[in-house]
Design an enzyme around this catalytic site. Structure first.
Site, PDB file in Angstrom:
ATOM      1  CD  GLU A   1      -2.686   1.196   2.586  1.00  0.00           C
ATOM      2  OE1 GLU A   1      -3.896   1.406   2.472  1.00  0.00           O
ATOM      3  OE2 GLU A   1      -2.131   0.961   3.681  1.00  0.00           O
TER       4      GLU A   1
ATOM      5  CE  LYS B   1      -7.507   1.721   3.213  1.00  0.00           C
ATOM      6  NZ  LYS B   1      -6.344   1.953   4.114  1.00  0.00           N
TER       7      LYS B   1
ATOM      8  CB  CYS C   1      -4.591  -1.281   4.677  1.00  0.00           C
ATOM      9  SG  CYS C   1      -4.106  -1.006   6.388  1.00  0.00           S
TER      10      CYS C   1
END
Length: 337
Positions: free
Chosen positions: A45, A127, A161
């Site tokens: 990430e 995200k 994540c």
């Protein structure tokens, strides 16, 4: 479609907040992976330009200089840094999943790109919901990035994540019969004392993803050295939330079993494994959450994947070209439940 392939999950430290240097390191790692016969290489990430640890370690007034530097070193999806990485992937015939802080005008997004071995971007996603302090720096996405794409190595998807603890986000990819998944993680060398933020919990949800989705999962992560910790000084010393090391890259099979040999937590490199997509059928024989183990008669699930835009401008001379598709007003199709 090939049934077997060699994959690798990166465990490395970025050149903190230096876009040019981290791009150079990315290209070098692609070269190294290709020499080892790797066909798919997964980066963490916000690998470019490194995860913004200052969001968690510094009061907001003390973050301002770091925020400015971070913006300046965040790449554009159509920028020269992504172009160079795509060229390296094509030259060495390696598919790459890249995590990066994407700069789009005045906003940043926690993005991932699935890049094919010919340099084509197969998927560009953001995200869906940045986590906690991340929301002070990054914008959130619409549902258009919740996609699984066809590749020569099977159906592939990616999440960042803590998207891996959101049941509906995960199910949106399971429902598309994902076979290979990239889980991009930041550095686990921070907040190790917090139960839900530490490596043990985050690897547990990653392994759960493999079992639930009956998919191969590549968990890539950043690490931090003593030198890197100097980027995050509090009262002249490295931030107390930084423990150092933090490298916990892993690869899991569709039955949840670990694959490849883990590296020491303070050692850079990548974990390599040879995977066989044929193993997925056996895993799904026991539990297929979007097949024989589902109950669509009891549960309904809809994912709206229409792109959203802040304005739809029409007429000649418009500087905005992102108008919604003609079908955008139609209700979304329900997905498997």
């Amino acid at each position: 479609m090939s049934e077997t392939m060699r994959v690798a999950a990166v465990q490395a430290e970025p050149v903190w907040f230096d876009l040019a240097a981290t791009t150079e390191k990315t290209v070098s790692m692609i070269e190294e992976a290709a020499a080892a016969g790797v066909e798919l290489l997964a980066f963490p990430e916000t690998w470019l330009p490194g995860y913004p640890i200052f969001l968690w370690s510094h009061p907001v007034p003390e973050q301002l200089a770091s925020i400015d530097r971070y913006h300046r070193n965040s790449p554009r999806i159509d920028g020269p840094e992504l172009a160079r990485i795509r060229e390296a992937a094509a030259r060495r015939k390696v598919s790459v999943v890249l995590g990066f802080s994407e700069r789009d005008q005045g906003s940043l997004y926690m993005s991932q790109a699935i890049i094919s071995a010919d340099g084509t971007i197969l998927l560009h996603r953001r995200k869906l919901k940045p986590t906690h302090a991340e929301r002070t720096l990054f914008g959130e996405s619409d549902g258009s990035g919740l996609q699984v794409v066809d590749t020569p190595f099977g159906r592939m998807g990616a999440l960042n994540c803590w998207e891996h603890i959101q049941p509906l986000v995960k199910f949106a990819l399971y429902a598309q019969h994902e076979q290979v998944h990239v889980a991009g993680w930041p550095c686990f060398g921070i907040f190790q004392e917090h139960p839900s933020l530490g490596a043990e919990a985050c690897l547990a949800v990653t392994r759960t993803y493999a079992i639930e989705g009956s998919a191969f999962v590549l968990a890539s992560c950043q690490m931090i050295s003593e030198e890197g910790a100097q980027q995050f000084l509090v009262n002249g010393s490295p931030s107390p939330i930084i423990d150092g090391g933090g490298g916990y890259a892993r690869i899991f099979g569709p039955d949840g079993g670990p694959l490849g040999d883990p590296l020491p937590t303070d050692q850079e490199g990548f974990i390599v494994a040879d995977i066989d997509l044929g193993a997925i059928a056996m895993a799904k024989t026991f539990a297929d959450p979007v097949g024989h183990y589902s109950r669509p008669d009891v549960f309904g699930f809809t994912v709206d994947r229409r792109p959203r835009h802040v304005a739809v401008l029409t007429g000649e001379g418009s500087a905005f070209s992102g108008a919604l598709d003609p079908e955008a007003a139609a209700p979304p199709e329900p997905m498997l439940a």
